[in-house]
Design an enzyme around this catalytic site. Structure first.
Site: not given
Length: 199
Positions: A61-63
């Site tokens: 998700g952060e990527t």
């Protein structure tokens, strides 16, 4: 420095000899890439010339959320290079698939070093980022303290602090100050997150 940061630092140092066995076990389960385990020890720096911006995105998700950030920053500054660190194999694979082809030469990926003081120092001394940002909620006290000691300006973006995480960090205020105090900029995703992070 209060007791908790010193205990965290000492505990990580004492555990370091056992961590290669832990990493090898994870690699056998497909949770690490065996040929890249040295990155978890902070090795394998290949710093490009010029300015380097470091983005740490823990997982998938952060990527996904950093991809438009990289594109926007790259468009604004054609001379800027990027280092993206992640903690999972799936996030590394996603970055390789989703990164636009024209940006690929400007973006290096490494697996984030584990939070062992000697390993974080090796990582930062090898890459020498000019500035960096952590995404959302993953906070590694030794890595962040090492960045602060080297004068690397750091931001925490789309920052989250759930009530459950807040309760845990509140029991270790000294460690929380080390983890959060090195950020020059914190952009929280909600007013509640901002209030918990500030406290």
């Amino acid at each position: 420095m209060s007791v908790a940061p010193l205990a965290w630092r000492a505990g990580a140092t004492l555990l370091a000899p056992l961590l290669p066995f832990h990493l090898a076990r994870r690699a056998r389960k497909g949770k690490e890439i065996a040929a890249r385990l040295h990155e978890r020890r902070g090795e394998g720096a290949e710093r490009p010339p010029g300015r380097l911006f470091w983005l740490h995105a823990a997982s998938v998700g952060e990527t996904l959320s950093v991809l438009p950030v990289i594109e926007a920053m790259a468009a604004r500054d054609p001379a800027l290079s990027f280092l993206v660190t992640t903690g999972t194999v799936t996030s590394a694979e996603l970055l390789a698939r989703r990164l636009p082809g024209e940006l690929a030469p400007r973006v290096a990926h490494r697996f984030a070093p584990l939070d062992v003081p000697a390993w974080t120092a090796r990582f930062l001394d090898g890459w020498r980022p000019d500035a960096g940002a952590f995404v959302e909620s993953e906070l590694w006290p030794n890595l962040l303290a090492a960045a602060a000691a080297r004068g690397v300006p750091m931001a925490l973006v789309n920052a989250r602090m759930s009530p459950r995480s807040f309760a845990r960090w509140r029991r270790m205020p000294g460690l929380a100050r080390v983890a959060l105090g090195g950020f020059r900029l914190v952009l929280a995703r909600s007013e509640g997150d901002a209030a918990r992070l500030a406290e």
